[in-house]
Motif scaffolding. Structure first.
Motif, PDB file in Angstrom:
ATOM      1  N   CYS A 125     -35.064  43.662 -45.806  1.00  0.00           N
ATOM      2  CA  CYS A 125     -33.880  44.828 -46.068  1.00  0.00           C
ATOM      3  C   CYS A 125     -32.829  45.386 -45.206  1.00  0.00           C
ATOM      4  O   CYS A 125     -31.481  45.591 -45.303  1.00  0.00           O
ATOM      5  CB  CYS A 125     -34.905  45.691 -46.424  1.00  0.00           C
ATOM      6  SG  CYS A 125     -35.078  46.259 -44.347  1.00  0.00           S
ATOM      7  N   SER A 127     -25.032  41.533 -56.936  1.00  0.00           N
ATOM      8  CA  SER A 127     -24.952  41.672 -55.891  1.00  0.00           C
ATOM      9  C   SER A 127     -25.250  43.965 -55.161  1.00  0.00           C
ATOM     10  O   SER A 127     -25.145  44.468 -54.597  1.00  0.00           O
ATOM     11  CB  SER A 127     -23.463  41.036 -54.512  1.00  0.00           C
ATOM     12  OG  SER A 127     -22.145  41.940 -55.558  1.00  0.00           O
ATOM     13  N   CYS A 161     -26.153  47.237 -57.292  1.00  0.00           N
ATOM     14  CA  CYS A 161     -27.599  47.651 -57.597  1.00  0.00           C
ATOM     15  C   CYS A 161     -27.119  48.701 -58.795  1.00  0.00           C
ATOM     16  O   CYS A 161     -26.389  49.477 -58.362  1.00  0.00           O
ATOM     17  CB  CYS A 161     -28.410  47.960 -56.735  1.00  0.00           C
ATOM     18  SG  CYS A 161     -29.701  49.364 -56.645  1.00  0.00           S
ATOM     19  N   SER A 174     -24.943  45.164 -51.561  1.00  0.00           N
ATOM     20  CA  SER A 174     -25.936  44.543 -50.165  1.00  0.00           C
ATOM     21  C   SER A 174     -26.457  42.909 -50.090  1.00  0.00           C
ATOM     22  O   SER A 174     -26.957  42.536 -51.677  1.00  0.00           O
ATOM     23  CB  SER A 174     -26.806  46.200 -50.823  1.00  0.00           C
ATOM     24  OG  SER A 174     -28.457  45.381 -48.927  1.00  0.00           O
ATOM     25  N   GLU A 214     -29.410  42.571 -48.779  1.00  0.00           N
ATOM     26  CA  GLU A 214     -31.097  43.047 -49.070  1.00  0.00           C
ATOM     27  C   GLU A 214     -31.237  42.497 -50.220  1.00  0.00           C
ATOM     28  O   GLU A 214     -30.995  42.488 -51.636  1.00  0.00           O
ATOM     29  CB  GLU A 214     -31.091  44.007 -49.044  1.00  0.00           C
ATOM     30  CG  GLU A 214     -31.159  45.342 -50.200  1.00  0.00           C
ATOM     31  CD  GLU A 214     -31.496  46.464 -49.918  1.00  0.00           C
ATOM     32  OE1 GLU A 214     -32.642  47.201 -50.507  1.00  0.00           O
ATOM     33  OE2 GLU A 214     -30.281  47.172 -49.339  1.00  0.00           O
ATOM     34  N   SER A 249     -33.423  41.938 -53.633  1.00  0.00           N
ATOM     35  CA  SER A 249     -33.053  43.599 -55.234  1.00  0.00           C
ATOM     36  C   SER A 249     -33.891  43.007 -55.787  1.00  0.00           C
ATOM     37  O   SER A 249     -34.884  41.182 -56.405  1.00  0.00           O
ATOM     38  CB  SER A 249     -32.188  43.951 -55.220  1.00  0.00           C
ATOM     39  OG  SER A 249     -31.705  41.775 -56.063  1.00  0.00           O
ATOM     40  N   ASN A 305     -30.049  44.853 -61.744  1.00  0.00           N
ATOM     41  CA  ASN A 305     -30.620  44.251 -60.464  1.00  0.00           C
ATOM     42  C   ASN A 305     -30.908  45.937 -59.651  1.00  0.00           C
ATOM     43  O   ASN A 305     -29.796  47.142 -59.802  1.00  0.00           O
ATOM     44  CB  ASN A 305     -29.043  43.948 -59.968  1.00  0.00           C
ATOM     45  CG  ASN A 305     -29.333  43.968 -58.516  1.00  0.00           C
ATOM     46  OD1 ASN A 305     -30.470  43.253 -57.925  1.00  0.00           O
ATOM     47  ND2 ASN A 305     -29.223  44.037 -57.608  1.00  0.00           N
ATOM     48  N   HIS A 347     -32.514  47.212 -55.864  1.00  0.00           N
ATOM     49  CA  HIS A 347     -32.433  46.675 -54.668  1.00  0.00           C
ATOM     50  C   HIS A 347     -34.164  46.917 -53.792  1.00  0.00           C
ATOM     51  O   HIS A 347     -34.456  47.974 -54.660  1.00  0.00           O
ATOM     52  CB  HIS A 347     -32.000  47.899 -53.587  1.00  0.00           C
ATOM     53  CG  HIS A 347     -30.087  47.330 -52.947  1.00  0.00           C
ATOM     54  ND1 HIS A 347     -29.099  48.290 -52.883  1.00  0.00           N
ATOM     55  CD2 HIS A 347     -29.135  46.200 -53.688  1.00  0.00           C
ATOM     56  CE1 HIS A 347     -27.990  47.493 -53.236  1.00  0.00           C
ATOM     57  NE2 HIS A 347     -28.479  46.581 -53.204  1.00  0.00           N
TER      58      HIS A 347
END
Length: 503
Positions: A28, A91, A93, A100, A102, A104, A113, A115
């Motif tokens: 995260c 990349s 969300c 982000s 993080e 997903s 997608n 996150h």
């Protein structure tokens, strides 16, 4: 307890019930405190950290935001290195519409997608920014957030007063602390801030165009909601223990810098009294060299400081038999320094072999600041840049802009997350360009070369007198006015200008 994690198959991750390092989680990208998993093998150097909850995420997920297909857990850093198109595709969300690093959950059939933090949002929440309970709707519904004024999907809604808000906005606390400012910032409506039409976020150095912002009225310090919430900008401390009346030492400034010697770094051997009655250290023992160094002002030809690897300036310390030179200012660097490009204290050390500076992305050697937790190295030239920064290349002051999206350097057009940005116009410089020496020497050329930001004439034809190749008129160059000698900065400085070759 051990865990074989899909993201790190080389070694099992070891459980730690109460991790206190604060290193970023690979899942995260939030600091790790409390229960966690990490790799303790020496060749990984403690690099793979995960919160317990992030490490134990299920590989597959059925989620109400995308009920037609199962979703698969995905780590984008692999695609970032090997497939840029795939990285860009996954990349962003589809829930919060933000990019982000993080983990997903993804649907490869639909390019959907989400996150991991968005996938685990609760059905109902009580937030600090609204008096009533809010309920999540999982229907893809375009709406305008009543808190920040931006459009989004999948709002939290209040049934009592027709209030809709982004999930990220719902997570905003009323007060928080960023590492760039001494005082806590308060959630404030933009209309309550003086001159709100021109308010600049001092974290990303761009105009604040949302209905609310984080603000310190004592210092007129403003920040975007999401800039202040970013993990690399936010300072995770107990605000109840922080008295607003007590001013803490700024992390971006060291009042004693270049003022006195740090006894752990440099010991004074001999002194003399100057014309103004002050004590001057004429001989010192510096931790970077085995012999004592003596103060001198006789500058050798075309030599560099072994500390900052810049052209030597008087006065400086030297060990003549070893050809070791150290600026007087470099001898007074503090052992520990804080700087807003990194969340942990940085420690001064010396390395004769080259290392990689993560801010200017160059090979360097000499004095460096490094993080003993993250094992990251920083060239002292980068760390010592002031914020705000004043340079001859631009009429306005430049402010450190630290974001989670790449920013273009106005000179070399490189893309970096950390740049110095003008709050008045779109001008920005990366650390590599901001630390270019104003004056330097080239081989046996008898005159110094000065950094030029504008063209030397209006001929329309511009070449480098070293490589004889054409120069880009938009790019800075080095120029000897005595000889009318222009040259590419790369031709003058060489491939690794921050590495001093030792005899």
């Amino acid at each position: 307890m051990k865990l074989q994690h899909w993201r790190h198959l080389q070694h099992p991750l070891v459980f730690n019930e109460d991790e206190r390092s604060g290193r970023l989680c690979w899942g995260c990208f939030e600091p790790v405190f409390g229960p966690s998993y990490s790799c303790i093998e020496s060749d990984c150097d403690g690099y793979y950290y995960h919160h317990k909850s992030c490490a134990e995420l299920p590989i597959g997920l059925h989620h109400p935001s995308h009920p037609n297909h199962p979703l698969i857990l995905f780590g984008r850093s692999t695609y970032r290195d090997n497939n840029r198109e795939e990285y860009d595709r996954f990349s962003k969300c589809d829930v919060c519409e933000e990019k982000s690093h993080e983990y997903s959950y993804c649907c490869y059939r639909c390019n959907f997608n989400i996150h991991i933090r968005c996938s685990s949002l609760p059905l109902t929440i009580q937030t600090e920014v609204h008096d009533h309970q809010l309920t999540r709707t999982w229907k893809l519904l375009k709406f305008t957030c009543d808190f920040c004024g931006k459009e989004g999907n999948l709002p939290y809604l209040c049934a009592q007063c027709d209030f809709g808000i982004h999930s990220r906005c719902a997570a905003c606390p009323r007060r928080l602390k960023v590492d760039r400012h001494n005082h806590p910032l308060h959630l404030t409506p933009s209309l309550e801030v003086h001159q709100s039409d021109s308010t600049i976020c001092l974290l990303c150095v761009r105009k604040v165009d949302t209905l609310c912002l984080y603000y310190c009225s004592r210092c007129d310090f403003a920040a975007h909601l999401y800039c202040a919430m970013l993990p690399h900008n936010r300072e995770f401390i107990n605000l109840e223990e922080l008295k607003e009346e007590q001013s803490t030492e700024s992390k971006s400034e060291d009042p004693e810098l270049h003022q006195s010697f740090d006894s752990e770094i440099c010991k004074v051997i001999k002194t003399t009294v100057g014309e103004d009655g002050t004590q001057i250290a004429t001989e010192i023992k510096h931790f970077s060299h085995v012999h004592d160094l003596k103060l001198t002002d006789e500058i050798p030809n075309n030599t560099k400081c072994n500390g900052c690897v810049q052209s030597i300036l008087s006065p400086f310390y030297s060990c003549t038999p070893c050809s070791f030179f150290l600026h007087q200012s470099c001898s007074k660097l503090p052992k520990i320094k804080r700087y807003p490009i990194h969340e942990h204290p940085l420690t001064l050390s010396y390395q004769q072999a080259s290392f990689f500076c993560i801010t200017c992305a160059q090979r360097c050697n000499g004095l460096k600041y490094n993080c003993q937790i993250c094992k990251r190295n920083y060239n002292v030239q980068c760390i010592l840049l002031s914020n705000p920064l004043t340079l001859a290349c631009h009429e306005h002051r430049l402010y450190l802009s630290k974001t989670n999206s790449l920013q273009n350097c106005s000179n070399c057009n490189s893309k970096r997350y950390n740049v110095f940005r003008c709050s008045t116009c779109e001008f920005a410089l990366d650390f590599k360009c901001a630390t270019l020496p104003q004056t330097t020497w080239y081989n046996q050329h008898e005159h110094p070369f000065n950094l030029r930001y504008t063209l030397e004439d209006d001929s329309g034809e511009y070449y480098c007198d070293i490589c004889e190749e054409e120069r880009d008129p938009k790019q800075w160059f080095y120029y000897c006015a005595e000889c009318s000698f222009p040259a590419h900065r790369g031709c003058i400085l060489g491939k690794n200008p921050n590495v001093k070759q030792h005899i």
